[in-house]
Design a protein around this motif. Structure first.
Motif, short mmCIF file in Angstrom:
data_model
loop_
_atom_site.label_atom_id
_atom_site.label_comp_id
_atom_site.label_asym_id
_atom_site.label_seq_id
_atom_site.Cartn_x
_atom_site.Cartn_y
_atom_site.Cartn_z
N GLY A 80 16.52 -18.10 5.86
CA GLY A 80 17.09 -17.03 5.50
C GLY A 80 18.68 -16.54 5.76
N VAL A 81 19.52 -17.44 5.80
CA VAL A 81 20.88 -17.29 6.07
C VAL A 81 21.86 -17.99 4.95
N PRO A 82 22.99 -17.44 4.57
CA PRO A 82 23.91 -18.13 3.71
C PRO A 82 23.97 -19.52 3.94
N VAL A 83 23.99 -20.75 3.02
CA VAL A 83 24.27 -21.88 3.41
C VAL A 83 24.83 -22.62 1.91
N VAL A 84 25.89 -23.27 2.36
CA VAL A 84 26.70 -24.17 1.32
C VAL A 84 26.51 -25.57 1.83
N GLN A 85 26.32 -26.36 0.66
CA GLN A 85 25.95 -27.66 1.01
C GLN A 85 27.05 -28.64 0.20
N ILE A 86 27.51 -29.53 1.37
CA ILE A 86 28.47 -30.40 0.75
C ILE A 86 27.86 -31.68 0.94
N ASN A 87 28.11 -32.65 -0.45
CA ASN A 87 27.57 -33.94 -0.40
C ASN A 87 28.71 -34.64 -0.35
N THR A 88 28.98 -35.51 0.65
CA THR A 88 30.14 -36.57 0.83
C THR A 88 29.99 -37.61 0.07
N ASP A 89 28.88 -37.50 -0.89
CA ASP A 89 28.73 -38.90 -1.74
C ASP A 89 28.90 -40.19 -0.93
N GLY A 90 28.16 -40.14 0.00
CA GLY A 90 27.78 -41.58 0.85
C GLY A 90 28.97 -41.52 2.06
N GLY A 91 29.98 -40.63 2.00
CA GLY A 91 31.02 -40.40 3.14
C GLY A 91 30.57 -40.38 4.51
N CYS A 92 31.08 -40.46 5.54
CA CYS A 92 30.40 -40.74 6.81
C CYS A 92 30.92 -39.61 7.60
N HIS A 93 31.64 -38.65 7.16
CA HIS A 93 31.94 -37.40 7.97
C HIS A 93 32.74 -36.51 7.06
N LEU A 94 32.70 -35.13 7.56
CA LEU A 94 33.36 -33.94 6.64
C LEU A 94 34.67 -33.81 7.12
N GLU A 95 35.65 -33.51 6.21
CA GLU A 95 37.11 -33.18 6.36
C GLU A 95 37.44 -31.99 6.01
N ALA A 96 38.73 -31.65 6.63
CA ALA A 96 38.85 -30.09 6.35
C ALA A 96 38.96 -29.71 4.99
N ARG A 97 39.32 -30.47 3.78
CA ARG A 97 39.61 -30.15 2.53
C ARG A 97 38.09 -29.68 2.01
N ILE A 115 28.29 -22.04 11.42
CA ILE A 115 27.94 -23.44 11.83
C ILE A 115 28.02 -24.55 10.90
N ILE A 116 29.04 -25.57 10.98
CA ILE A 116 29.17 -26.85 10.08
C ILE A 116 28.33 -27.65 10.76
N GLU A 117 27.33 -28.25 10.16
CA GLU A 117 26.28 -29.57 10.31
C GLU A 117 26.82 -30.70 9.65
N ASN A 118 27.76 -31.44 10.71
CA ASN A 118 28.46 -32.60 9.96
C ASN A 118 27.49 -33.65 9.61
N VAL A 119 28.00 -34.68 9.15
CA VAL A 119 27.03 -35.71 8.61
C VAL A 119 26.61 -36.58 9.91
N GLY A 120 25.56 -36.85 9.96
CA GLY A 120 24.65 -37.46 11.20
C GLY A 120 25.42 -38.98 11.36
N ASN A 121 26.31 -38.98 12.45
CA ASN A 121 27.39 -39.97 12.72
C ASN A 121 28.04 -39.48 14.24
N LEU A 122 28.00 -40.51 15.07
CA LEU A 122 28.56 -40.16 16.43
C LEU A 122 30.15 -40.59 16.46
N LEU A 123 30.35 -41.28 15.49
CA LEU A 123 31.79 -41.78 15.50
C LEU A 123 32.78 -41.12 14.71
N CYS A 124 32.57 -41.21 13.38
CA CYS A 124 34.02 -40.97 12.62
C CYS A 124 34.05 -39.29 12.54
N PRO A 125 33.22 -38.42 12.50
CA PRO A 125 33.26 -37.09 12.88
C PRO A 125 34.25 -36.55 13.75
N THR A 126 34.34 -37.47 14.86
CA THR A 126 34.81 -36.89 16.01
C THR A 126 36.57 -37.01 15.61
#
Lengths: 220, 135
Positions: A80-97, A115-126
């Motif tokens: 029940g909250v507004p949500v926007v989906q970003i598909n990274t097309d296989g990419g391992c992290h989100l970027e500012a753009r 709240i931004i839910e990053n791609v499941g990954n402990l390396l690249c998103p950092t």
């Protein structure tokens, strides 16, 4: 050959954009959290529970990063909250753009917390600043209590760690206290919460931390 | 995948500074804790730079060691005895030993970046300013 000095970080373009996004959120008094975890740590379940508990108190919006599917954003939308989906097309992290594009589809004026839910990954998103106020690591107990030592940069750059799935502790060789200790060794300033997003156990501390962060941002 | 986007950003930065000149060399600094793998960057660069002014350019990588600093006394930790170890091992060892002031609070303060130092472009007999920069 003619040498041209550059002396710039490769991710500078990202950093500049992230700063612009941060400035916009400051203006709008919105708290932005960037959730980082390995796949299956329970990011989406923690979000669902957080949305449920803060319902009627804080207005949340979610930006969902996912390599290919919209499964998670469907779950958040159902909550029940507004949500926007970003598909990274296989990419391992989100970027500012990517956040910039997502924000075009989100009414941030109507939110208290994004709240931004990053791609499941402990390396690249950092390594990629998204314009957030704080990075939060979700580390689940079944992954092992040595996670902070294996992925130190995730814990070193975060402000809070949510240790998830503590209801499973009796069945696991890993201990929440050891995970907490290892996280604090990497980063003594971390706020650490032991929760079970599934059962709701221990969520109060985490919710309180969000409330305090937002209040502090609005004071300054 | 990580290196693909980072290589794209690197190529964009190089082309921006080249201002239409052909790039022959790119000088890079890679922190040991940056999680950037030079071999991967080279692989993607070859692919991504095709058809651009940077096609065929040589990438030069300089490694920047991990740096840790005590948050209590400000001393930089001596990590030299673990120089050949993996950065994570160095970090764990350094944290276990702590600072010589007795504090356990060490923070990573260097060796996490991926920077471009300079680019080399083909010398063209044009303006005086460029000639002055020539090596």
């Amino acid at each position: 050959m003619v040498k041209i000095p550059v002396l710039k970080s490769i991710t500078e373009a990202n950093a500049l954009l992230a700063d612009a996004i941060r400035a916009r959120f400051v203006q709008q008094d919105v708290l932005v959290l960037n959730i980082i975890a390995s796949p299956g740590a329970g990011k989406t379940t923690l979000l669902e529970r957080t949305i449920e508990k803060l319902h009627g108190e804080l207005r949340l919006s979610v930006i969902e990063g996912d390599p290919t599917t919209s499964l998670d954003s469907e779950r958040i939308g159902a909550a029940g909250v507004p949500v926007v989906q970003i598909n990274t097309d296989g990419g391992c992290h989100l970027e500012a753009r990517m956040i910039q594009v997502a924000l075009e589809q989100l009414d941030v004026e109507d939110a208290d917390v994004v709240i931004i839910e990053n791609v499941g990954n402990l390396l690249c998103p950092t390594g990629w600043d998204l314009g957030e106020d704080a990075k939060v690591v979700v580390a689940s107990l079944p992954e092992g209590d040595d996670k902070p030592l294996k992925y130190p940069m995730a814990f070193a750059t975060a402000q809070a760690v949510v240790i998830n799935k503590i209801d499973l502790e009796p069945y696991l060789p890993a201990q929440a206290s050891v995970l907490r200790q290892n996280a604090l060794r990497i980063n003594p300033d971390l706020a650490v919460f032991e929760v079970s997003a599934l059962t709701g156990q221990g969520l109060e501390g985490w919710l309180g931390w969000i409330r305090t962060k937002l209040a502090k941002k609005r004071e300054s | 995948m990580h290196e693909a986007s980072i290589t794209e950003a690197m190529l964009d930065l190089a082309l921006e500074y080249a201002q239409g000149q052909r790039i022959t060399d790119i000088y890079l600094q890679v922190g040991r804790m940056s999680f950037v793998v030079p071999g991967c960057v080279e692989f993607y660069f070859e692919h991504l730079s095709k058809g651009s002014l940077a096609e065929g350019a040589t990438l030069h990588f300089e490694t920047v060691p991990l740096e840790m600093t005590c948050t209590d006394c400000g001393r930089q930790a001596d990590l030299s005895k673990w120089a050949d170890e993996q950065p994570r091992t160095i970090m764990v060892q350094a944290l276990a030993r702590g600072c010589q002031c007795g504090s356990q609070n060490l923070r990573v303060t260097g060796g996490t970046g991926f920077n471009m130092l300079s680019i080399g472009v083909e010398a063209a007999p044009t303006s005086r300013k460029e000639k002055e920069n020539e090596e």
